[in-house]
Design a protein around this motif. Structure first.
Motif, short mmCIF file in Angstrom:
data_model
loop_
_atom_site.label_atom_id
_atom_site.label_comp_id
_atom_site.label_asym_id
_atom_site.label_seq_id
_atom_site.Cartn_x
_atom_site.Cartn_y
_atom_site.Cartn_z
N LEU A 290 86.96 56.36 -89.64
CA LEU A 290 86.56 56.43 -88.24
C LEU A 290 87.55 57.24 -87.42
O LEU A 290 87.18 58.10 -86.60
CB LEU A 290 86.40 55.02 -87.66
CG LEU A 290 86.02 54.92 -86.19
CD1 LEU A 290 84.64 55.50 -85.94
CD2 LEU A 290 86.07 53.45 -85.73
N ILE A 291 88.84 57.02 -87.64
CA ILE A 291 89.88 57.71 -86.88
C ILE A 291 89.92 59.19 -87.26
O ILE A 291 90.02 60.08 -86.40
CB ILE A 291 91.25 57.04 -87.11
CG1 ILE A 291 91.26 55.64 -86.48
CG2 ILE A 291 92.38 57.90 -86.55
CD1 ILE A 291 92.51 54.86 -86.76
N ASP A 293 87.50 61.08 -88.51
CA ASP A 293 86.32 61.76 -87.97
C ASP A 293 86.43 61.97 -86.46
O ASP A 293 86.02 63.01 -85.92
CB ASP A 293 85.05 60.96 -88.29
CG ASP A 293 84.76 60.92 -89.78
OD1 ASP A 293 85.29 61.77 -90.51
OD2 ASP A 293 83.99 60.02 -90.20
N SER A 294 87.00 60.98 -85.78
CA SER A 294 87.14 61.07 -84.33
C SER A 294 88.10 62.19 -83.95
O SER A 294 87.86 62.93 -82.98
CB SER A 294 87.62 59.74 -83.76
OG SER A 294 87.85 59.83 -82.37
N SER A 297 86.26 65.35 -84.16
CA SER A 297 85.26 65.50 -83.10
C SER A 297 85.89 65.91 -81.78
O SER A 297 85.29 66.65 -80.98
CB SER A 297 84.51 64.17 -82.91
OG SER A 297 83.84 63.80 -84.10
N PHE A 298 87.11 65.46 -81.54
CA PHE A 298 87.80 65.77 -80.28
C PHE A 298 88.69 67.01 -80.41
O PHE A 298 89.51 67.27 -79.53
CB PHE A 298 88.65 64.58 -79.84
CG PHE A 298 87.87 63.49 -79.17
CD1 PHE A 298 87.69 63.48 -77.80
CD2 PHE A 298 87.30 62.47 -79.91
CE1 PHE A 298 86.98 62.48 -77.18
CE2 PHE A 298 86.59 61.46 -79.30
CZ PHE A 298 86.41 61.45 -77.93
N ASP A 327 83.98 51.43 -83.07
CA ASP A 327 83.92 52.79 -82.55
C ASP A 327 84.36 52.84 -81.09
O ASP A 327 85.11 53.73 -80.67
CB ASP A 327 82.50 53.33 -82.70
CG ASP A 327 82.39 54.78 -82.24
OD1 ASP A 327 82.94 55.67 -82.91
OD2 ASP A 327 81.76 55.01 -81.18
N TRP A 330 88.29 52.34 -80.81
CA TRP A 330 89.10 53.52 -81.11
C TRP A 330 88.84 54.64 -80.12
O TRP A 330 89.77 55.32 -79.67
CB TRP A 330 88.83 54.00 -82.53
CG TRP A 330 89.42 55.35 -82.74
CD1 TRP A 330 88.77 56.53 -82.95
CD2 TRP A 330 90.82 55.67 -82.71
NE1 TRP A 330 89.66 57.57 -83.06
CE2 TRP A 330 90.94 57.08 -82.92
CE3 TRP A 330 91.98 54.93 -82.54
CZ2 TRP A 330 92.16 57.72 -82.96
CZ3 TRP A 330 93.20 55.58 -82.57
CH2 TRP A 330 93.29 56.96 -82.78
N THR A 331 87.58 54.88 -79.76
CA THR A 331 87.26 55.96 -78.84
C THR A 331 87.96 55.78 -77.51
O THR A 331 88.51 56.74 -76.93
CB THR A 331 85.73 56.05 -78.62
OG1 THR A 331 85.08 56.26 -79.88
CG2 THR A 331 85.38 57.19 -77.68
N PHE A 334 91.70 56.54 -77.97
CA PHE A 334 91.98 57.96 -78.13
C PHE A 334 91.76 58.72 -76.82
O PHE A 334 92.57 59.56 -76.41
CB PHE A 334 91.10 58.53 -79.25
CG PHE A 334 91.59 59.82 -79.80
CD1 PHE A 334 92.95 60.13 -79.84
CD2 PHE A 334 90.70 60.77 -80.28
CE1 PHE A 334 93.40 61.32 -80.36
CE2 PHE A 334 91.13 61.99 -80.79
CZ PHE A 334 92.49 62.26 -80.84
N GLN A 335 90.65 58.42 -76.14
CA GLN A 335 90.39 59.09 -74.86
C GLN A 335 91.46 58.74 -73.83
O GLN A 335 91.85 59.60 -73.03
CB GLN A 335 89.01 58.67 -74.34
CG GLN A 335 87.85 59.30 -75.09
CD GLN A 335 86.50 58.90 -74.53
OE1 GLN A 335 86.39 57.92 -73.79
NE2 GLN A 335 85.46 59.63 -74.88
#
Length: 421
Positions: A290-291, A293-294, A297-298, A327, A330-331, A334-335
């Motif tokens: 998950l991390i 891939d994130s 994506s960013f 999700d 973590w999102t 990170f944001q």
């Protein structure tokens, strides 16, 4: 400590106190009865000795009688009035090698014009023997009381309290999301019946309030999105017309406010769902994937902000969570690290089976880190953030019993989540 255990202990404490008082009273009652019996024996002896004196019997002093009671007869030079005096005394006991309590009787009698003092003393039972007997009786009673208390406690715990334990178990398993109140069950105890009825009323009210609140939150969030979308569309159309620089700036400010209001509505709706435990299912979520891939994506957003990301992510770290909440957790982390960073800043990510840690460079805090986990709490009031990101993260961590901490040292802001609950 269980209720029945406290009841048994309290019962035993009261029993010990009562037995102690009872033992003290019993000792004195038994000793009093023995002293009365001995007193009547002494009086009978005095009368017998008086009779023998009247018959001309000559006693040598002191006299040892055949029942092992000491007797002493002394002729007095002066005449005294006949009387009887009984009192306690201490006498040396050869076998026990100690002083023992004895009952002593002193009587004065007149025989043929001569006054005699007749003294006798003794004890039917030694004081130590009475004490030992009373203690043995009390210990037997206490032992039976303990056995009885434990037996009664076992019976009460397994039978009498069975409806209470059943109700308690149903309360533990009660979930608002099931929308089923705890129905009252009849028992043979009036207090338990009252408790069950109260629980039924409270759970029914809680479910009704939950439904109303949930419907209100969902309707409010849904209804807000429609006018917000209309306003957003109108503003976009407005930007395509001929506007003065001042008008264009006003339209841009309005668009930012609409976007913020839209995010606020969505975040509040999400937070309400999390607090109402609407995400109930759990799965093994691969947090490592998950991390990774994130981060990919960013990537464009990270490059655009000139940030450097370093990740030390251990492979195949699994957590038991609802995948949506994993999700979101973590999102938001990170944001948050991206939004509150500085130009040409850094983000450091570390993950292993024990913990998840994300650090970012940023400006010093003007408030304590703990306050930032509260709703709408922002370190900078002029920030574009709506102040719900960390509140959502904290609520998700609490739901899965993960401990979360926020520290700020040497220009680095670090959020650490302990994954071992």
């Amino acid at each position: 400590m269980k209720l029945i255990t406290k009841f048994v202990l309290l019962y035993l404490v009261v029993t010990i106190i009562v037995l102690g008082i009872g033992g003290f009273v019993s000792y004195h009652i038994i000793k009093g009865e023995l002293d009365n019996e001995l007193k009547w024996r002494f009086l009978d002896r005095v009368e017998r000795v008086t009779y023998l004196l009247e018959q001309g019997k000559n006693f040598e002093s002191p006299v040892q009688d055949n029942d092992d009671t000491n007797l002493k007869i002394v002729a007095l030079p002066n005449r005294v009035e006949p009387n009887v005096e009984i009192r306690d005394t201490l006498v040396w006991h050869d076998r026990l090698q100690q002083m023992e309590h004895n009952l002593k009787l002193v009587a004065h009698r007149n025989v043929d014009g001569t006054s005699y003092r007749i003294t006798t003393y003794g004890a039917l039972v030694e004081s130590d023997d009475i004490t030992e007997a009373v203690i043995q009786i009390l210990l037997w009673i206490l032992g039976l009381q303990v056995i009885g208390a434990v037996g009664v406690g076992f019976i009460v715990s397994n039978r009498l309290f069975k409806p209470f334990r059943k109700t308690l178990e149903r309360i533990k398993n009660f979930r608002l999301q099931d929308k089923n109140p705890i129905t009252a069950e009849e028992t043979s105890v009036a207090e338990f019946d009252d408790l069950n009825k109260f629980v039924e009323q409270m759970t029914s009210k809680a479910i009704t309030d939950y439904k109303n609140l949930k419907e209100f939150a969902e309707n409010a969030s849904h209804e807000l999105q429609t006018p917000l979308s209309i306003i957003k569309g109108k503003l976009e159309l407005l930007t395509e017309t001929d506007l003065s620089p001042e008008q264009y700036q006003l339209v841009e400010d309005s668009q930012r406010s609409v976007k913020k209001l839209s995010r606020l509505s969505e975040s509040l709706a999400l937070l309400t769902k999390i607090e109402n435990h609407e995400f109930t299912g759990t799965e093994e979520v691969n947090l490592s994937e998950l991390i990774k891939d994130s981060i990919q994506s960013f990537d464009e957003f990270i490059t655009l902000n000139g940030l450097t990301v370093e990740a030390d992510v251990e492979d195949d770290v699994f957590v038991h969570m609802h995948p949506v909440l994993a999700d979101i957790l973590w999102t938001n982390l990170f944001q948050n690290a991206i939004k509150h960073n500085v130009e040409e800043g850094n983000i450091d990510i570390s993950l292993n089976s024990q913990r998840l840690r994300i650090s970012n460079t940023g400006n010093p805090l003007s408030s304590t880190p703990e306050e930032l986990f509260r709703r709408f709490k922002k370190d900078n009031v002029n920030s574009k953030s709506i102040g719900l990101g960390l509140a959502i993260i904290k609520r998700i961590a609490d739901q899965y019993h993960y401990t979360i901490s926020y520290t700020c040292e040497d220009g680095w802001h670090t959020v650490t989540i302990n994954l071992q609950n």
